[in-house]
Scaffold this active site. Structure first.
Site, PDB file in Angstrom:
ATOM      1  CD  GLU A 150       1.972   5.127   6.415  1.00  0.00           C
ATOM      2  OE1 GLU A 150       1.455   5.901   7.499  1.00  0.00           O
ATOM      3  OE2 GLU A 150       1.107   4.660   5.787  1.00  0.00           O
ATOM      4  CB  THR A 174      -1.134   0.095   1.191  1.00  0.00           C
ATOM      5  OG1 THR A 174      -0.210  -0.100   2.569  1.00  0.00           O
ATOM      6  CG2 THR A 174      -2.011  -1.161   0.972  1.00  0.00           C
ATOM      7  CB  THR A 195      -2.599  -2.050   8.330  1.00  0.00           C
ATOM      8  OG1 THR A 195      -3.443  -1.465   8.964  1.00  0.00           O
ATOM      9  CG2 THR A 195      -3.003  -2.339   7.021  1.00  0.00           C
TER      10      THR A 195
END
Lengths: 389, 389
Positions: free
Chosen positions: B265, B152, B185
């Protein structure tokens, strides 16, 4: 306003030179009586600063004749020397207050509070000289200056007041980061001229902090120095009904707590999280806190993104009673999640204003709680990555 | 490498059009046997995505013949329709795998995993057509493409492999945000050609995830979709000793977990938090996690500021056994805090490199644990405030 709104108190705020930039950094609040009853609530962090260890001891006696507070250094994690320094500060306050009068101040009734960087010893020559200077400037109008002297990264000083019939509760607070449950790097002094026993003050103070300061969760970090004190002079010669007094204390605490959230470091949003229809109040608080601390959600709110999936994600990590497919979430009044799934159109949510309201409906009972939080911003990162270096 | 390193597996990764940008978004991993034993570990978040609810059910049977994974949508908080969509996807995989061969695939043995935004239904026409396309591209060299298709916000795809004597464990992972205990996730598929029962796989997988993925805490947020699967084909016809096999599984999990932290991230630092001399391993993990989640400390590390006071502050919020004045903290090998107070000169700490080591010595026993975390940066805020809008 502030700690001199109630009769029987004098205060001062001065620049002692603890802060290198020369800003005010030392405050003194004196209870001139006739009564000296007091109560205190302290950080639940097990790593407690020297002034917290000292003041907890003082409050056990139920009486406080003065409070000395400094910004510019937390005196936390400073070992035996740090504790000796706190003790010496209290002794100095007692000595200067006794000058030229009856010797009715003893160090054992002087509370001490410090805020600033952890792990640094205070410059005691400056602190002790500052105490002397502050004592010389004590005034029944000194509350504002005292509130200014306890600021660290606060952009504004914080004061509040509530009036009863013939009596008053006033207070000052500082805190702009490390705002979290069990209080914060938050120093608060409340004063009242009501005539009450320390046990009554203690109950009113604990009830108020539980529902106000304890439900402010700016960044999930709990400090080593949090202190909330309530001093009663009895100067009004009035003993209010408990409910009236407790209500006034809660009003002042709530006002100050909202000011803390509104001035949190680097925040661009104040987030009011209301958890409704919880099985118990504890469930409501646990869920509210979990939402308040979710960094991904805090970032989304900063980006004005009504990302309700992150709210559900946060609720799912708690032990509260709920069924996932019975959860409803509203953001600024739009029920974007219904029955654990997609609800009203997220495009309807208007997030332009500073205050953002999140309502989490657990469909599990009738209890509720409100937690206040802030968004997570690049400014928060900048302020806190450069704070000590 | 990846899920096709072990014998008996084929895989594919294709662009099904779920992602609007046309990047690969659907992966298929097929166990061609002769055995189909499997084990799985799922998010402990109580709000579970449809594919998690489905796959938990599949794993109860102890056998998995294929796994279909998609990025571009988490299929979480999507109600009954979301669950039906997951079911339809599994049915489709079984149908296309049975085409032209014996009908030995049933939907009840097809695991499904999804990742992406919460609260959106998947475009099922694209998903089902994608399954067909992926089945046509299955290959014993398809592991790399499968790993790419599950990305992702990952900047790189993640694979790992460990070799036994005549048998292999390989795997792929995706995850770059919402990395937190109880997994993330994070989608992980591990494969092995060792010949083992599902109960043995389950034990090895739980032991491994407990010490690897469960100790990665990038941002304290726990996802609705975390899934770690381990499939065994038995194609090597070798049944390794449990310790050897468990060691290989742990090695692959550890490798993948480190890759997740390294690709978190917006992070600029990987923080290795080692808690030593704890009374129990649970204490060590609790303290490590508390340090890992302290936003103020994470900001300080970002600013290359060895702010050990924030470490002590975080330790103080735990229930672990320790005395505040017996705590020692080292940052990159410099014991900046000794006996709960100032230790070596903080100027000696070199924090220029990406990896930062924090050692917290509780002086309370002989247990230890390592938790991996990331710093908090303005980039993290930017990525996560703009993710869905």
């Amino acid at each position: 306003m502030s700690v001199t709104a109630a009769k029987g108190f004098t205060a001062a705020g001065i620049a002692a030179g603890i802060k290198e930039n020369g800003n005010p950094d030392l405050a003194l609040v004196v209870n001139n009586g006739p009564r000296r009853a007091a109560a205190g609530v302290f950080t639940s962090n097990r790593v407690k600063a020297a002034p917290v260890l000292w003041s907890e001891q003082v409050l056990r006696g139920g009486e406080v004749s003065a409070v000395v507070l400094n910004s510019g250094g937390a005196n936390a994690c400073t070992g035996p020397q740090g504790f000796q320094d706190t003790h010496a500060t209290a002794e100095k306050v007692a000595a200067v207050l006794n000058q030229g009068g009856p010797e009715d101040h003893s160090a054992g009734e002087i509370a001490v509070a410090s805020t600033g960087l952890i792990g640094l010893l205070l410059p005691m020559d400056k602190v002790l000289a500052g105490v002397e200077k502050a004592a010389g400037e004590l005034s029944a109008h000194g509350g504002e200056k005292a509130a200014i002297a306890i600021k660290t990264t606060d952009s504004v000083h914080k004061t509040a007041v509530a009036e009863g019939e013939g009596w008053t509760v006033g207070g000052m607070a500082k805190g702009a980061g490390m705002l979290a449950p069990g209080l914060a790097t938050m120093l608060v002094v409340l004063t009242t001229d009501a005539d009450l026993e320390s046990a009554t003050l203690d109950k009113a103070l604990r009830d108020a902090t539980r529902q106000t300061f304890d439900r402010v969760d700016s960044d999930g970090c709990m400090s080593t120095n949090d202190t909330v004190l309530l001093l009663a002079s009895g100067a009004s010669e009035i003993t209010p009904r408990y409910e009236e007094f407790a209500d006034a204390v809660r009003t002042v605490c709530d006002d100050l707590a909202r000011q803390l959230i509104g001035d949190a470091e680097g925040a661009s949003k104040d987030i009011r999280i209301e958890v409704i229809n919880a099985a118990t109040e504890d469930d409501a608080v646990e869920v509210g806190r979990s939402i308040a601390r979710n960094n991904l959600l805090k970032c989304a709110i900063h980006g004005e993104d009504p990302n309700w999936g992150r709210v559900l994600s946060a609720i799912g990590t708690t032990r509260a009673a709920f069924e996932p497919d019975a959860l409803n979430v509203a953001i600024n009044g739009i029920w974007v999640c219904r029955g654990g799934s997609v609800g009203e159109d997220r495009e309807l949510v208007d997030m332009r204003y500073r205050e953002v309201k999140i309502t989490a409906d657990l469909s599990a009972g009738s209890e509720s709680a409100v937690i206040w939080a802030n968004d997570l911003t690049a400014d928060y990162v900048h302020e806190n990555s450069a704070y000590s270096s």
